[in-house]
Enzyme design. Structure first.
Site, mmCIF file in Angstrom:
data_model
loop_
_atom_site.group_PDB
_atom_site.id
_atom_site.type_symbol
_atom_site.label_atom_id
_atom_site.label_comp_id
_atom_site.label_asym_id
_atom_site.label_seq_id
_atom_site.Cartn_x
_atom_site.Cartn_y
_atom_site.Cartn_z
ATOM 1 C CE LYS A 12 29.400 12.668 -15.944
ATOM 2 N NZ LYS A 12 29.418 14.140 -15.755
ATOM 3 C CD GLU A 56 27.684 17.315 -17.475
ATOM 4 O OE1 GLU A 56 28.652 17.548 -18.222
ATOM 5 O OE2 GLU A 56 27.635 16.329 -16.719
#
Lengths: 530, 166
Positions: free
Chosen positions: A71, A172
């Site tokens: 990521k 998130e």
């Protein structure tokens, strides 16, 4: 459209998948009961792939064929700082491909970071599908709030390669707030302090019953728990060098062993005042096996990472400033991400916000739960008439300013950061020379007014308008940011009202063909259980 | 909101100002504006129609909701709102706050206070005179400042304000 849709928290170090089953949001465990799955992909050879905690064991044993923390480089260009850094400690080769994209060379095969992420997503999808006994394809995937358009596009492409229908990407911290406040009819202003494995986000939110509005967000995409591990690793490497004259930096495998031991030690330091870092065979010196054994105290560890923790509060200042609020205006602080278990972090958060943080939620699972809740309400929307269902609304913002290049290397702001989304803004462009056939626009994200200090999203070329004197052609270019935070560009000739032909270059988005090709290749590989 | 009403709203969206769109009085405060934004999100958010197969409806709701966010973006910001309000009072009403408006507002902000040393000095002097009640001298001084910065729209605007003040 199936009965179920999943929410996936695609993390730097760990991933997690949630689903609403029988009306209850839950996190899906694997066959061994783990709710958290290491974001590690291992290629044991042949057409096999292992994902998750099982793959993590191979980080040390088989580093050439094991990918972790992908990521960090997802959606980044070959010249970026993160990619350069990854090249120094990854055992496999990271090579440049066209448009400054990157590929990982594993066993002579090239993989894009999107494909690696896709293996993780596919594993999450398989876990959830097995759990509810339905082949699930609909998903909400979460991204760090501070992710730019390239990173979001790459995440979306990962989902497509994994055969998912990505309903939406949500931030998130916003997902965490949803899990916290869903169905509770709260009227609160809260801060979501989200310290993940590789990124930090702070979102200030207003929860007004079923409305979850982001008032301000800021982040640091180069700061996370990984950096804490790295600090401890470097500290012990230096100590070992002093004590034994052996430089572990010269040996990737030793370094990797130590890094993993430090990650474990860090977790233990959340509950123990001191921890023994012990690796019996860290180095083999002329046939003689050497060990490493050091006691690390909480105090020692804290002094190694205090500045990293302090860096998060600069980000907090920024987000609160954007929301025009003070820490004392908040009704609560919610912790998200494994590293927020560290006492040092909790104490510092309490000091900064003037109140103890809310620790009632599981910081590792709350994001996946929020994503699952949102995924479920999106697929349920068809069943009910608009406005009649008990769905929650996420009113998010764009974390970075959208800019376009002007002249002499300068950029001009078009959509300011912290602008609510979805939104669109238009600007009229014209020709600057007689007989000009093409208008070129370069689009950036960032806060600087210099091109090179911002992140390039793409080049856009418009043509097909009537060629005339300079300034005659008038092209209205509309920039929009959708609910997933993705940037779209369209153009219209104001003279004819016609949509303009447009070519996009250097954009990170994969073509449809590319996605199909990669998806087939991925599906052809056997996903062993991890 | 039912679908017919929604389509009707989408078709006349260009005739509405931001206050009408959000259902607000012109003197609404920041709390009212946020409440109105939330109220509109509850009935007009595209997610409510996420699963709809009616493409026309989806395009319409997208258009309407993006205008709602635009209205909120402008009205919640005091500077943008003041500039927008001005645009509503002129004969050629400006119902939308465009990229051009944003540019002008920014130029005004840069211009505020002056862009040349002499202009800045004279402007400060003019402000001081005006605050102390000497309107005539303040206007004279600001006119002088304007000779150094003939294109400073902020100075011109301030001049108009002072000249029309009683």
């Amino acid at each position: 459209m199936g009965k179920h849709a999943i929410g996936i928290d695609l993390g730097t170090t760990n991933s997690c998948v949630g689903v609403v089953a029988n009306g209850v949001p839950i996190v899906v465990p694997n066959q061994w009961g783990d709710n958290l799955h290491a974001s590690v992909v291992h290629f044991p050879g042949g057409d096999r792939v292992i994902v998750g905690n099982e793959a993590k064991r191979h980080v040390i044993l088989d580093p050439d064929r094991t990918v972790w923390s992908v990521k960090r480089i997802l959606g980044r260009k070959s010249f970026s700082h993160e990619v350069k850094k990854a090249q120094t400690f990854c055992a496999y080769q990271i090579v440049e491909s066209e448009n400054h994209a990157i590929r990982l060379m594993i066993d002579g095969q090239l993989f894009s970071p999107e494909e690696i992420s896709a293996f993780i997503l596919r594993e999450m999808r398989n876990l959830a599908s097995a759990y509810v006994q339905e082949d699930i394809i609909d998903a909400v995937v979460t991204v760090p709030a501070y992710f730019n358009d390239n990173q979001r596009q790459a995440t979306l492409d990962s989902g497509r390669i994994a055969g998912l229908n990505v309903l939406r990407m949500i931030n998130e911290p916003t997902a965490a707030a949803l899990a916290y406040g869903y169905g509770r009819e709260l009227r609160q202003r809260v801060a979501i302090y989200d310290l993940g494995g590789g990124t930090f986000d702070l979102s200030v939110m207003e929860i007004d019953g079923d409305i979850f509005e982001v008032l301000g967000t800021a982040g640091d995409s180069y700061l996370g728990g990984d950096d804490f591990d790295m600090r401890m690793t470097e500290y012990l490497v230096d100590r070992y060098l002093r004590d034994t004259r052996v430089d572990l930096r010269q040996n990737r495998q030793s370094l990797q062993k130590l890094r993993e031991a430090c990650e474990e030690a860090k977790k233990l330091l959340s509950v123990h005042p001191e921890v023994l870092v012990s690796i019996p065979d860290i180095f083999v010196d002329r046939g003689r096996s050497m060990s490493l054994e050091y006691m690390v105290s909480q105090k020692e560890f804290n002094s190694l990472v205090t500045d990293l923790v302090q860096r998060t509060f600069k980000v907090c200042d920024e987000a609160l400033g954007a929301a025009r609020l003070h820490p004392r205006d908040l009704d609560g602080v919610i912790l998200v991400g494994g590293p927020t278990r560290l006492p040092l972090v909790r104490e510092a958060v309490q000091y900064y916000f003037g109140q103890p943080p809310n620790v009632s939620l599981n910081p590792d699972e709350v994001v996946a739960l929020g994503a699952a809740i949102h995924a479920n309400s999106l697929i349920q929307s068809g069943a009910a008439r608009g406005g009649q269902i008990g769905s929650a609304h996420l009113l998010d913002v764009t974390p970075l300013s959208l800019q376009i290049a002007t002249v002499g290397g300068y950029t001009e702001m078009l959509i300011e950061r912290n602008t609510p989304i979805p939104i669109e803004r238009s600007r009229i462009f014209t020709t600057v020379r007689d007989g000009q056939e093409r208008v070129n626009i370069r689009v950036y994200q960032g806060e600087s007014n210099r091109e090179e200090e911002n992140v390039l999203l793409g080049y856009f070329d418009f043509e097909g308008f009537r060629i005339g004197y300079r300034g005659q052609a008038r092209i209205e270019v509309t920039f929009s940011i959708d609910a997933s935070g993705l940037v779209h560009v369209t153009a219209r000739d104001l003279e004819t009202g016609l949509r303009q032909r447009m070519t996009v270059a250097l954009s990170s988005a994969l073509s449809e063909d590319e996605v199909v090709r990669l998806s087939q290749r991925g599906a052809g590989m056997e996903l062993a259980n991890g | 909101m039912d679908i017919q009403k929604l389509m009707a709203l989408a078709s006349r969206i260009d005739e509405l100002d931001y206050y009408q769109l959000l259902g607000l009085q012109r003197n609404a405060n920041s709390g009212d504006i946020r409440v109105a934004y939330h109220r509109r999100a509850r009935t007009l958010h595209p997610d409510l129609f996420f699963e709809s197969t009616d493409e026309q409806l989806k395009v319409a709701i997208d258009r309407v909701y993006k205008r709602v966010t635009e209205a909120y973006l402008v009205l919640r910001d005091d500077d943008k709102r003041a500039y927008y309000n001005e645009g509503l009072t002129v004969p050629q009403k400006r119902l939308r706050y465009t990229d051009e408006d944003e540019k002008r507002l920014r130029e005004n902000k840069v211009a505020a206070g002056g862009t040349t040393p002499q202009g800045r000095k004279l402007y400060q002097e003019a402000e001081r005179l005006y605050q102390s009640g000497d309107r005539v001298k303040a206007i004279q001084t600001l006119r002088m400042a304007s000779t150094f910065e003939s294109k400073n729209v902020f100075f011109q605007k301030r001049l108009r304000e002072w000249e029309s003040a009683k």
